[in-house]
Design a protein around this motif. Structure first.
Motif, PDB file in Angstrom:
ATOM      1  N   ALA A 153      73.402   6.098   7.018  1.00 49.76           N
ATOM      2  CA  ALA A 153      72.456   6.774   7.908  1.00 49.76           C
ATOM      3  C   ALA A 153      72.967   8.169   8.270  1.00 49.76           C
ATOM      4  CB  ALA A 153      72.237   5.934   9.165  1.00 49.76           C
ATOM      5  N   ARG A 156      72.742  10.422   5.245  1.00 47.83           N
ATOM      6  CA  ARG A 156      71.373  10.511   4.717  1.00 47.83           C
ATOM      7  C   ARG A 156      71.292  10.036   3.273  1.00 47.83           C
ATOM      8  NH1 ARG A 156      67.951  13.248   8.126  1.00 47.83           N
ATOM      9  NH2 ARG A 156      66.385  12.159   6.868  1.00 47.83           N
ATOM     10  N   GLN A 157      71.952   8.938   3.012  1.00 45.73           N
ATOM     11  CA  GLN A 157      71.902   8.311   1.699  1.00 45.73           C
ATOM     12  C   GLN A 157      70.880   7.185   1.711  1.00 45.73           C
ATOM     13  OE1 GLN A 157      75.954   7.068   1.000  1.00 45.73           O
ATOM     14  NE2 GLN A 157      76.691   9.139   0.612  1.00 45.73           N
ATOM     15  N   PHE A 160      68.030   6.021   3.650  1.00 44.05           N
ATOM     16  CA  PHE A 160      67.708   7.028   4.655  1.00 44.05           C
ATOM     17  C   PHE A 160      67.487   8.403   4.038  1.00 44.05           C
ATOM     18  CE2 PHE A 160      70.351   3.768   6.687  1.00 44.05           C
ATOM     19  CZ  PHE A 160      69.438   3.308   7.636  1.00 44.05           C
ATOM     20  N   ASP A 161      67.393   8.452   2.719  1.00 44.48           N
ATOM     21  CA  ASP A 161      67.045   9.706   2.067  1.00 44.48           C
ATOM     22  C   ASP A 161      65.535   9.948   2.112  1.00 44.48           C
ATOM     23  OD1 ASP A 161      66.612   7.503   0.483  1.00 44.48           O
ATOM     24  OD2 ASP A 161      67.059   8.540  -1.405  1.00 44.48           O
ATOM     25  N   VAL A 164      63.826   8.804   8.256  1.00 46.86           N
ATOM     26  CA  VAL A 164      64.750   9.285   9.289  1.00 46.86           C
ATOM     27  C   VAL A 164      65.533   8.103   9.838  1.00 46.86           C
ATOM     28  CG1 VAL A 164      64.940  10.443  11.515  1.00 46.86           C
ATOM     29  CG2 VAL A 164      63.174  11.150   9.881  1.00 46.86           C
ATOM     30  N   PRO A 165      66.866   8.184   9.887  1.00 42.23           N
ATOM     31  CA  PRO A 165      67.666   7.050  10.355  1.00 42.23           C
ATOM     32  C   PRO A 165      67.580   6.847  11.867  1.00 42.23           C
ATOM     33  CG  PRO A 165      69.102   8.900   9.855  1.00 42.23           C
ATOM     34  CD  PRO A 165      67.720   9.301   9.440  1.00 42.23           C
TER      35      PRO A 165
END
Length: 465
Positions: A153, A156-157, A160-161, A164-165
């Motif tokens: 998160a 941003r992998q 969650f790419d 939005v985490p």
């Protein structure tokens, strides 16, 4: 019949049911009840022990009914037992895992049923509107999956790419429910990185994080968390990294524990001062005490009575709850001459001042300092409205333990000795004249009527006694 009850009554009934599964069952009674309760009962998940079976059923239900996840705002997890449908789980894992090997391993751990964190990690991804999260760790808990999801998160992998985490997560509670040990604070760091996080609560958090141990390149002030509450915890660096991570800390509470938790023995209040000093323009509430739930006994650790530091520059600090020895600045260990008077230590913004762990010998030096504070209230402390002193002010009752253990007699009630009431008489009079509520109390005297106030107690139940 229940089906004819007004919608408000049905919602109230569902929200007051102890177990979430009961609310599910009520909602499935008929179409009308389901349509009424659906927007309300799917806002909180509380999974109680034993819960692994319940937790697995919740995961399956949300995967099969994704519209339910939109309303989920709270999640509380604990250990427990299992339902596992590979086809359903693979559908969700396909959108999360980075490789086929990871997907199969995760599915295997879900089917294994030996730990609940694989289920928790999966559920975290399935709840986009989560606002409150509570995680409870034990020795047997494997937290790799939860940690990996949180790490992804932050970076941003996948998954969650494309989403939005945790865009709504504001409050996290991390607890340790074993009798010894504790939670490494590195487990808390990912939550400090989430943009909407505001409150962090920790139970039995042990140690701190060093920049060398941290794999993330994070500088001070990166977190939006403004409230940290740590109970039954232990750290010899004042949780410096977590405190400095906050950009604007408003409340810090720390209850120290020795013995049953990990970490070094002994409490050193001075190590908390440098990181908290960074928040002198924002900190509103400060609490540094021993955790009474830990059964702390005064072992005479050399640093536990050290002066915490001057609070004069903490411009918005309104609530102070410290041990009496830690707010007195002495020239040397003999404690005969003060380096700074209390009037130069307290901030002008103080409203509530609570001093605890006051020994009878400390009272003689503390009371004159507090009297000076009250005399200067209008000039230097105009907002001060509440002053309390706690300590060992009772007389140890004589008990025949044989008769007491046999239930032949009731142990006598502990009361504050008249000597200490007399020694604070002038202070109480000053507080009353300056419109400051004053309370002298002893935690061993359980009943409120054994607290000595500067004005009548408003509770009418006490007056009837």
């Amino acid at each position: 019949m229940i089906v004819d009850l007004p919608a408000e009554i049905l919602v109230a009934v569902a929200q007051n049911l102890e177990f979430h599964q009961d609310a599910f069952n009520l909602a499935r009674c008929c179409r009308r009840i389901y349509s009424v309760l659906f927007p309300h009962i799917f806002t909180t998940i509380q999974s109680r022990c034993p819960c692994l079976g319940e937790l697995s059923q919740i995961v399956h239900y949300i995967i099969q009914h994704p519209q339910c996840a939109i309303n989920q705002t709270q999640f509380c997890s604990r250990m427990g037992s299992l339902k596992c449908e590979p086809a359903t789980l693979l559908k969700a894992l396909q959108t999360i895992c980075h490789s086929e090997e990871e997907k199969l391993q995760w599915l295997n751990d879900l089917q294994d049923g030996m730990a609940y964190h694989p289920w928790v990690a999966l559920l975290l991804v399935l709840l986009p509107r989560l606002q409150s999260l509570e995680l409870k760790f034990e020795y047997s808990s494997t937290i790799e999956y939860t940690s990996e999801i949180l790490d992804r998160a932050i970076r941003r992998q996948k998954p969650f790419d494309v989403q939005v985490p945790f865009p709504s997560l504001k409050e996290v509670r991390i607890s340790w429910w074993d009798t010894q040990g504790g939670v490494d604070p590195s487990n808390a760091l990912p939550f400090f990185c989430l943009p909407e996080m505001r409150r962090f609560y920790g139970h039995m958090i042990v140690g701190d994080i060093s920049q060398e141990d941290n794999s993330l390149d994070l500088s001070s002030g990166f977190s939006n968390i403004n409230e940290i509450d740590l109970k039954l915890s232990n750290c010899d660096t004042g949780f410096s990294y977590l405190v400095r991570a906050c950009s604007r800390l408003e409340s810090f509470s720390y209850l120290h524990a020795d013995g049953i938790v990990g970490g070094p023995d002994g409490f050193n209040p001075q190590v908390f001062y440098p990181p908290l000093y960074c928040h002198r323009d924002s900190l509103r509430k400060l609490k540094l005490l021993f955790d009474r739930d830990a059964g702390h006994c005064y072992c005479g650790y050399p640093k536990e009575d050290l002066f915490f530091g001057s609070l004069a520059e903490f411009s918005v600090l309104t609530e102070i709850d410290l041990r009496s020895p830690n707010i007195m600045s002495w020239e040397d260990e003999r404690k005969e001459v003060l380096k700074l008077p209390l009037t130069e230590i307290l901030p002008s913004s103080v409203e509530i001042l609570s001093l605890e762990d006051t020994s009878p010998s400390q009272l003689d030096s503390l009371v004159p300092q507090l009297e000076a504070v009250i005399r200067n209230k209008r000039t230097f402390f105009p907002s001060l409205s509440n002053l309390s002193i706690e300590g060992d002010f009772h007389k140890q009752p004589q008990i025949n333990f044989r008769e007491w253990s046999w239930g032949l007699v009731r142990p006598p009630r502990r009361v504050i000795e008249p000597e200490f009431i007399d020694r604070t008489q002038n202070l109480r009079v000053l507080c009353q004249a300056m419109d400051v509520d004053f309370c002298l109390w002893d935690r061993h005297c359980k009943e409120p009527k054994y607290r000595i106030y500067s004005r009548p107690i408003p509770d009418t139940t006490l007056q009837r006694r």
